[in-house]
Design a protein around this motif. Structure first.
Motif, PDB file in Angstrom:
ATOM      1  N   GLY A  50      43.153  21.799   1.838  1.00 15.78           N
ATOM      2  CA  GLY A  50      43.261  20.620   2.691  1.00 15.78           C
ATOM      3  C   GLY A  50      42.037  20.429   3.567  1.00 15.78           C
ATOM      4  O   GLY A  50      40.930  20.819   3.203  1.00 15.78           O
ATOM      5  N   TYR A  51      42.252  19.855   4.747  1.00 17.21           N
ATOM      6  CA  TYR A  51      41.152  19.561   5.670  1.00 17.21           C
ATOM      7  C   TYR A  51      40.905  20.709   6.638  1.00 17.21           C
ATOM      8  O   TYR A  51      41.827  21.425   7.019  1.00 17.21           O
ATOM      9  N   ALA A  52      39.648  20.833   7.042  1.00 18.57           N
ATOM     10  CA  ALA A  52      39.258  21.859   8.004  1.00 18.57           C
ATOM     11  C   ALA A  52      38.087  21.336   8.835  1.00 18.57           C
ATOM     12  O   ALA A  52      37.404  20.392   8.447  1.00 18.57           O
ATOM     13  N   LEU A  53      37.877  21.969   9.983  1.00 20.00           N
ATOM     14  CA  LEU A  53      36.735  21.674  10.846  1.00 20.00           C
ATOM     15  C   LEU A  53      35.843  22.901  10.860  1.00 20.00           C
ATOM     16  O   LEU A  53      36.284  23.989  11.238  1.00 20.00           O
ATOM     17  N   VAL A 116      31.807  10.711  16.761  1.00 18.30           N
ATOM     18  CA  VAL A 116      31.879  10.823  15.302  1.00 18.30           C
ATOM     19  C   VAL A 116      30.591  10.230  14.759  1.00 18.30           C
ATOM     20  O   VAL A 116      30.290   9.053  15.020  1.00 18.30           O
ATOM     21  N   ASN A 117      29.824  11.054  14.063  1.00 16.38           N
ATOM     22  CA  ASN A 117      28.541  10.624  13.495  1.00 16.38           C
ATOM     23  C   ASN A 117      27.672   9.932  14.544  1.00 16.38           C
ATOM     24  O   ASN A 117      27.148   8.841  14.340  1.00 16.38           O
ATOM     25  N   ASP A 118      27.556  10.573  15.719  1.00 18.14           N
ATOM     26  CA  ASP A 118      26.697  10.134  16.831  1.00 18.14           C
ATOM     27  C   ASP A 118      27.183   8.887  17.561  1.00 18.14           C
ATOM     28  O   ASP A 118      26.448   8.306  18.350  1.00 18.14           O
ATOM     29  N   THR A 119      28.410   8.448  17.322  1.00 19.54           N
ATOM     30  CA  THR A 119      28.963   7.292  18.017  1.00 19.54           C
ATOM     31  C   THR A 119      30.185   7.722  18.807  1.00 19.54           C
ATOM     32  O   THR A 119      31.100   8.341  18.244  1.00 19.54           O
ATOM     33  N   ARG A 120      30.201   7.387  20.119  1.00 15.20           N
ATOM     34  CA  ARG A 120      31.357   7.727  20.940  1.00 15.20           C
ATOM     35  C   ARG A 120      32.551   6.890  20.483  1.00 15.20           C
ATOM     36  O   ARG A 120      32.433   5.676  20.295  1.00 15.20           O
ATOM     37  N   VAL A 121      33.697   7.556  20.301  1.00 10.19           N
ATOM     38  CA  VAL A 121      34.884   6.868  19.795  1.00 10.19           C
ATOM     39  C   VAL A 121      36.098   7.167  20.665  1.00 10.19           C
ATOM     40  O   VAL A 121      36.189   8.223  21.293  1.00 10.19           O
ATOM     41  N   ASP A 122      37.022   6.205  20.699  1.00  9.82           N
ATOM     42  CA  ASP A 122      38.339   6.447  21.276  1.00  9.82           C
ATOM     43  C   ASP A 122      39.263   6.953  20.188  1.00  9.82           C
ATOM     44  O   ASP A 122      40.088   7.822  20.404  1.00  9.82           O
ATOM     45  N   GLN A 123      39.095   6.386  18.985  1.00  9.22           N
ATOM     46  CA  GLN A 123      39.858   6.795  17.813  1.00  9.22           C
ATOM     47  C   GLN A 123      39.035   6.451  16.582  1.00  9.22           C
ATOM     48  O   GLN A 123      38.338   5.434  16.559  1.00  9.22           O
ATOM     49  N   SER A 124      39.104   7.313  15.549  1.00  8.42           N
ATOM     50  CA  SER A 124      38.318   7.063  14.353  1.00  8.42           C
ATOM     51  C   SER A 124      38.926   7.777  13.156  1.00  8.42           C
ATOM     52  O   SER A 124      39.347   8.928  13.264  1.00  8.42           O
ATOM     53  N   PRO A 125      38.965   7.102  11.989  1.00  9.13           N
ATOM     54  CA  PRO A 125      39.336   7.814  10.769  1.00  9.13           C
ATOM     55  C   PRO A 125      38.204   8.772  10.398  1.00  9.13           C
ATOM     56  O   PRO A 125      37.048   8.530  10.752  1.00  9.13           O
ATOM     57  N   LEU A 126      38.541   9.843   9.699  1.00  7.65           N
ATOM     58  CA  LEU A 126      37.540  10.840   9.318  1.00  7.65           C
ATOM     59  C   LEU A 126      37.606  11.105   7.821  1.00  7.65           C
ATOM     60  O   LEU A 126      38.670  10.982   7.211  1.00  7.65           O
ATOM     61  N   GLU A 127      36.471  11.505   7.277  1.00 10.57           N
ATOM     62  CA  GLU A 127      36.423  11.946   5.882  1.00 10.57           C
ATOM     63  C   GLU A 127      35.469  13.132   5.797  1.00 10.57           C
ATOM     64  O   GLU A 127      34.699  13.397   6.726  1.00 10.57           O
ATOM     65  N   ALA A 128      35.534  13.835   4.688  1.00 11.20           N
ATOM     66  CA  ALA A 128      34.689  15.017   4.498  1.00 11.20           C
ATOM     67  C   ALA A 128      33.226  14.649   4.705  1.00 11.20           C
ATOM     68  O   ALA A 128      32.754  13.626   4.209  1.00 11.20           O
ATOM     69  N   GLY A 129      32.527  15.477   5.479  1.00 10.02           N
ATOM     70  CA  GLY A 129      31.114  15.265   5.763  1.00 10.02           C
ATOM     71  C   GLY A 129      30.855  14.621   7.101  1.00 10.02           C
ATOM     72  O   GLY A 129      29.728  14.654   7.595  1.00 10.02           O
ATOM     73  N   ASP A 130      31.886  14.023   7.733  1.00  5.15           N
ATOM     74  CA  ASP A 130      31.691  13.442   9.060  1.00  5.15           C
ATOM     75  C   ASP A 130      31.426  14.549  10.067  1.00  5.15           C
ATOM     76  O   ASP A 130      31.976  15.646   9.966  1.00  5.15           O
ATOM     77  N   GLU A 131      30.574  14.253  11.053  1.00  6.63           N
ATOM     78  CA  GLU A 131      30.305  15.201  12.133  1.00  6.63           C
ATOM     79  C   GLU A 131      31.037  14.736  13.378  1.00  6.63           C
ATOM     80  O   GLU A 131      30.948  13.569  13.762  1.00  6.63           O
ATOM     81  N   PHE A 139      31.296  19.931  14.954  1.00  5.31           N
ATOM     82  CA  PHE A 139      32.179  20.193  13.824  1.00  5.31           C
ATOM     83  C   PHE A 139      31.762  19.321  12.643  1.00  5.31           C
ATOM     84  O   PHE A 139      31.364  18.171  12.824  1.00  5.31           O
ATOM     85  N   VAL A 140      31.899  19.857  11.453  1.00  4.44           N
ATOM     86  CA  VAL A 140      31.768  19.063  10.240  1.00  4.44           C
ATOM     87  C   VAL A 140      33.144  19.066   9.575  1.00  4.44           C
ATOM     88  O   VAL A 140      33.769  20.128   9.418  1.00  4.44           O
ATOM     89  N   VAL A 141      33.626  17.876   9.235  1.00  5.92           N
ATOM     90  CA  VAL A 141      34.911  17.763   8.561  1.00  5.92           C
ATOM     91  C   VAL A 141      34.717  18.216   7.121  1.00  5.92           C
ATOM     92  O   VAL A 141      33.817  17.747   6.428  1.00  5.92           O
ATOM     93  N   ALA A 142      35.544  19.156   6.712  1.00  9.42           N
ATOM     94  CA  ALA A 142      35.455  19.699   5.350  1.00  9.42           C
ATOM     95  C   ALA A 142      36.795  19.534   4.665  1.00  9.42           C
ATOM     96  O   ALA A 142      37.849  19.421   5.325  1.00  9.42           O
ATOM     97  N   HIS A 143      36.767  19.508   3.357  1.00 15.78           N
ATOM     98  CA  HIS A 143      37.988  19.432   2.563  1.00 15.78           C
ATOM     99  C   HIS A 143      37.883  20.436   1.428  1.00 15.78           C
ATOM    100  O   HIS A 143      36.838  20.542   0.790  1.00 15.78           O
ATOM    101  N   GLY A 144      38.945  21.179   1.227  1.00 16.44           N
ATOM    102  CA  GLY A 144      38.934  22.187   0.170  1.00 16.44           C
ATOM    103  C   GLY A 144      39.865  21.821  -0.960  1.00 16.44           C
ATOM    104  O   GLY A 144      40.752  20.981  -0.814  1.00 16.44           O
ATOM    105  N   ASP A 145      39.664  22.479  -2.052  1.00 12.29           N
ATOM    106  CA  ASP A 145      40.467  22.226  -3.241  1.00 12.29           C
ATOM    107  C   ASP A 145      41.501  23.313  -3.494  1.00 12.29           C
ATOM    108  O   ASP A 145      42.226  23.248  -4.484  1.00 12.29           O
ATOM    109  N   ALA A 146      41.535  24.334  -2.642  1.00 10.10           N
ATOM    110  CA  ALA A 146      42.435  25.482  -2.881  1.00 10.10           C
ATOM    111  C   ALA A 146      43.879  25.103  -2.699  1.00 10.10           C
ATOM    112  O   ALA A 146      44.245  24.208  -2.034  1.00 10.10           O
TER     113      ALA A 146
END
Length: 146
Positions: A50-53, A116-131, A139-146
């Motif tokens: 699943g997802y990890a930071l 998120v990706n150098d932009t201040r956010v109140d709320q934001s969707p995330l995907e793998a690779g976002d900082e 943190f880098v958002v990561a996703h695993g296949d295990a």
């Protein structure tokens, strides 16, 4: 000394406490200092379900936090799911929400903000690779296949 505590009996020493938390992993990233995780690498992290930071830079570099379904709180408050003891992090800084493979972050009114990706956010969707920047923690958002 009882039989079970004698050296050489193969029994563990009851005075030794080992902290185990299946949601926290340590992934050494020292050799990645000149090569942060790319979006493609972050989308397929080996050994993570699943997802990890991943803390890519800053304090606790190399630490990986596996996210569970629902909300994961982040802050300097000791009862936060991800406890970051640093003055740049608010007591209740932000929370990550995971449902049906959709991940988002929401700032909790923190002093220094959540980025998120150098932009201040109140709320934001995330995907793998976002900082995601929380205080001095990158943190880098990561996703695993295990």
């Amino acid at each position: 000394m009882s039989e079970e505590n004698k050296p050489g009996t193969g029994e563990p020493n009851p005075q030794v406490e080992v902290e185990t938390d299946p949601t926290i992993l340590y992934v050494p990233l020292q050799d990645r200092s000149d090569h942060p995780l790319t979006r493609a690498e972050a989308a397929h992290v080996e050994g993570v379900a699943g997802y990890a930071l991943v803390v890519e830079r800053g304090p606790r570099s190399g630490m990986t936090f596996v996210l569970s379904q629902g909300n994961t709180t982040v802050g300097r408050h000791p009862e936060s799911d991800i406890f970051l003891n640093d003055v740049t992090v608010s007591r209740h800084h932000c929370r990550f929400s995971l449902s049906e493979n959709a991940l988002s972050v929401e700032d909790s009114g923190s002093t220094n903000g959540t980025y998120v990706n150098d932009t201040r956010v109140d709320q934001s969707p995330l995907e793998a690779g976002d900082e995601v920047l929380v205080g001095r923690f990158h943190f880098v958002v990561a996703h695993g296949d295990a």
